[in-house]
Design an enzyme around this catalytic site. Structure first.
Site, PDB file in Angstrom:
ATOM      1  CG  ASN A  82      -2.194   0.687   1.026  1.00 32.57           C
ATOM      2  OD1 ASN A  82      -2.320   1.580   0.113  1.00 32.57           O
ATOM      3  ND2 ASN A  82      -3.165   0.099   1.325  1.00 32.57           N
ATOM      4  CG  HIS A 112      23.697   4.732  11.371  1.00 34.23           C
ATOM      5  ND1 HIS A 112      24.429   5.103  10.187  1.00 34.23           N
ATOM      6  CD2 HIS A 112      22.440   4.844  10.747  1.00 34.23           C
ATOM      7  CE1 HIS A 112      23.819   5.290   9.238  1.00 34.23           C
ATOM      8  NE2 HIS A 112      22.444   5.305   9.610  1.00 34.23           N
ATOM      9  CB  THR A 162      13.787  -5.266  17.784  1.00 31.95           C
ATOM     10  OG1 THR A 162      13.037  -5.784  18.907  1.00 31.95           O
ATOM     11  CG2 THR A 162      13.150  -3.949  17.644  1.00 31.95           C
TER      12      THR A 162
END
Length: 198
Positions: A82, A112, A162
């Site tokens: 979408n 990072h 995560t």
């Protein structure tokens, strides 16, 4: 530097050779995002140039955004995304057949270092994302670097993933966690307490 994109090693993403190649795919993405909804053949042609692999029956709504314009993204068949899909595709993203991505989904392969000195120098690393077949990621889901989501799994809207999520479950929250296996309850109810028609 370019050889380090797919190794999870630290590298400098502003390397001139990387930027030059990246810009090629970003130009194609710009062109895709400025097509008319009726230009289905043109859109399909652009997607086939941009993505690493794109199976039959895929639909990506414009606009969508990607660091590499989808160049490191591998889509199975009948994948639907979408509006406002964001792909931080600095390394590979794999999405299986018949998977649905709600609006504003983010799949981010780049990270990072936590050490401030390395961030100040511009270092980055990338870890691939793998999403199985027949999954559904609700609106606003974010998937972080290195995550794998198993087949037939649903990730609830707004979740931040995560860690790896197994196959065949409903997972929600921040951080995203397994709520339950998908099974008998879903055979009776399709939405809250709404049952299937007789």
């Amino acid at each position: 530097m370019k050889n380090k994109l797919h190794t999870e090693a630290l590298y400098l993403p502003l390397d001139p050779d990387i930027l030059q190649e990246q810009r090629t795919y970003q130009e194609l993405m710009y062109e895709f995002n400025h097509t008319r909804p009726s230009e289905t053949e043109k859109r399909a042609g652009l997607l086939s140039q941009m993505f690493a692999d794109i199976g039959d029956g895929c639909c990506i709504e414009a606009p969508f955004f990607a660091n590499w314009g989808g160049h490191h993204v591998h889509l199975g068949r009948n994948v639907y995304a979408n509006f406002n899909l964001t792909l931080v595709d600095d390394t590979h993203i794999y999405i299986g057949d018949n998977t649905l991505l709600g609006p504003n989904v983010v799949l981010a392969t780049a990270g990072h270092p936590l050490l401030p000195e390395l961030r100040a120098k511009g270092y980055q690393f990338n870890a691939p994302i793998r999403i199985g077949k027949n999954c559904w990621l609700g609106a606003g889901v974010m998937v972080m670097p290195g995550v794998t989501i198993g087949d037939n799994t649903v990730i609830g809207a707004g979740s931040i993933v995560t860690r790896d999520i197994p196959a065949g479950v409903l997972a929600v929250g921040n951080p995203c966690h397994v709520l339950r296996e998908i099974g008998e309850h879903e055979r009776q109810y399709y939405f809250h307490d709404s049952t299937f028609p007789a």
